[in-house]
Scaffold this motif. Structure first.
Motif, mmCIF file in Angstrom:
data_model
loop_
_atom_site.group_PDB
_atom_site.id
_atom_site.type_symbol
_atom_site.label_atom_id
_atom_site.label_comp_id
_atom_site.label_asym_id
_atom_site.label_seq_id
_atom_site.Cartn_x
_atom_site.Cartn_y
_atom_site.Cartn_z
ATOM 1 N N UNK A 91 0.824 -1.206 0.000
ATOM 2 C CA UNK A 91 0.000 0.000 0.000
ATOM 3 C C UNK A 91 0.857 1.255 0.000
ATOM 4 N N UNK A 92 1.965 1.206 0.742
ATOM 5 C CA UNK A 92 2.826 2.382 0.859
ATOM 6 C C UNK A 92 3.441 2.781 -0.475
ATOM 7 N N UNK A 123 -2.229 6.299 -2.545
ATOM 8 C CA UNK A 123 -2.134 7.633 -1.961
ATOM 9 C C UNK A 123 -3.315 7.878 -1.028
ATOM 10 N N UNK A 124 -3.401 9.094 -0.546
ATOM 11 C CA UNK A 124 -4.294 9.468 0.551
ATOM 12 C C UNK A 124 -5.722 8.957 0.439
ATOM 13 N N UNK A 125 -6.403 9.195 -0.666
ATOM 14 C CA UNK A 125 -7.835 8.869 -0.739
ATOM 15 C C UNK A 125 -8.142 7.760 -1.741
ATOM 16 N N UNK A 141 -4.777 0.453 9.430
ATOM 17 C CA UNK A 141 -3.583 0.785 10.217
ATOM 18 C C UNK A 141 -2.709 1.816 9.510
ATOM 19 N N UNK A 142 -2.528 1.692 8.200
ATOM 20 C CA UNK A 142 -1.683 2.650 7.502
ATOM 21 C C UNK A 142 -2.350 4.025 7.463
ATOM 22 N N UNK A 143 -3.688 4.055 7.434
ATOM 23 C CA UNK A 143 -4.399 5.329 7.532
ATOM 24 C C UNK A 143 -4.115 6.010 8.866
ATOM 25 N N UNK A 144 -4.114 5.209 9.930
ATOM 26 C CA UNK A 144 -3.839 5.762 11.252
ATOM 27 C C UNK A 144 -2.399 6.262 11.353
ATOM 28 N N UNK A 158 -4.026 9.316 6.668
ATOM 29 C CA UNK A 158 -4.609 9.327 5.323
ATOM 30 C C UNK A 158 -6.054 8.832 5.375
ATOM 31 N N UNK A 159 -6.681 8.731 4.217
ATOM 32 C CA UNK A 159 -8.100 8.385 4.170
ATOM 33 C C UNK A 159 -8.377 7.378 3.061
ATOM 34 N N UNK A 160 -7.531 6.356 2.966
ATOM 35 C CA UNK A 160 -7.811 5.303 1.983
ATOM 36 C C UNK A 160 -9.090 4.557 2.372
#
Length: 274
Positions: free
Chosen positions: A50-51, A55-57, A76-79, A83-85
């Motif tokens: 994912x990284x 991207x963000x959304x 978890x990666x959003x936290x 971000x807001x995936x």
């Protein structure tokens, strides 16, 4: 496809992205150290992918969700990077073997495990990121594939009288109002994640979809006063376009005509019935 300037490794090392054993441990941590699913993917691996590729959304789609490792990774990666995936998990309701530990815990299908995992990850994030929790959307909606909620017209001349009376009520008797609403969202091309507000007006439930873009009332004995209140509710949000949908059998011809006129007073001309 990866983000500009980021080159993913061609060789992923276990110590960097996790192994199959790590995937099992990730899940056991959430379920009281009980192994309830075989060969789950490691969360670290999905977060790495994912990284370098989202991207963000962005919306992340997993067609073979399994125990919902991908959902946990996205949350978890959003936290971690604020971000807001969003994520969409698709999984057949594959029944669990009765010998499976998950079955003994009350789960009946693989998708049941995934849904409970998402709930547990949301609780985990709430504890680990209390400063970010209020601004994060950790809820989810679950849907299953089914036939239409609306009856199709049969028109069989050998059974015409029964067909005519049956067609008076167009919504199948075993379906809820929410079932019909989400089908309408699909047919109108609206995102299933749009905000939906439910309010009682004159004792009848009215649903406000996407901040006034769509109002739905599927009740019986609808009075024109409900249309008046819908118009006032619409003016609160001032949407660019507005559609109102009623259940056709929900009101008399007189109330239908009066309702249409009251809605037009508020600039609502896209009025439909099912």
């Amino acid at each position: 496809e990866v983000k500009d300037g980021i080159v993913p490794q061609s060789l992923l090392l276990f110590e960097e992205v996790g192994s199959g054993q790590d995937g099992t441990l990730d899940l056991k941590k959430l379920f009281n150290n009980t192994q309830i699913f075989d060969f789950p993917k490691p969360v670290k691996l999905i977060k790495h992918l994912l990284a370098v590729s989202t991207e963000n959304s962005d919306i992340v789609l997993d067609f073979f969700s399994g125990s919902a490792t991908c959902a946990q990774a996205v949350m978890e990666i959003n936290a971690e990077d604020s971000s807001n995936r969003k994520h969409i998990q698709i999984q057949l309701p594959e029944p669990l073997d009765e010998k499976n530990e998950a079955f003994k815990m009350g789960f009946k299908t693989v998708s049941d495990i995934g849904k409970e995992r998402i709930r547990k990850v949301a609780s985990k994030i709430q504890k680990e990121y209390p400063d970010k929790f209020e601004d994060m959307d950790l809820g989810f909606k679950a849907f299953k594939l089914d036939s239409s909620n609306i009856k199709a017209w049969d028109g069989n001349p050998e059974n015409l009288e029964e067909s005519l009376f049956d067609s008076i009520e167009t919504i199948k008797p075993d379906r809820t109002q929410e079932d019909v609403i989400y089908e309408l969202l699909l047919k109108y091309g609206l995102d299933l994640a749009v905000p939906i507000e439910r309010k009682k007006i004159k004792g009848k439930y009215v649903f406000n979809v996407d901040l006034g873009s769509l109002f739905i009332c599927l009740e019986d004995d609808i009075q024109s006063e409900i249309a008046e209140e819908i118009g006032k509710w619409k003016d609160k949000y001032k949407p660019e376009n507005c559609c109102v949908i009623f259940k056709d059998s929900g009101f008399t011809d007189k109330e239908k005509i009066n309702s249409v006129q009251k809605l037009k007073k508020f600039g609502i001309t896209n009025i439909r019935s099912i």
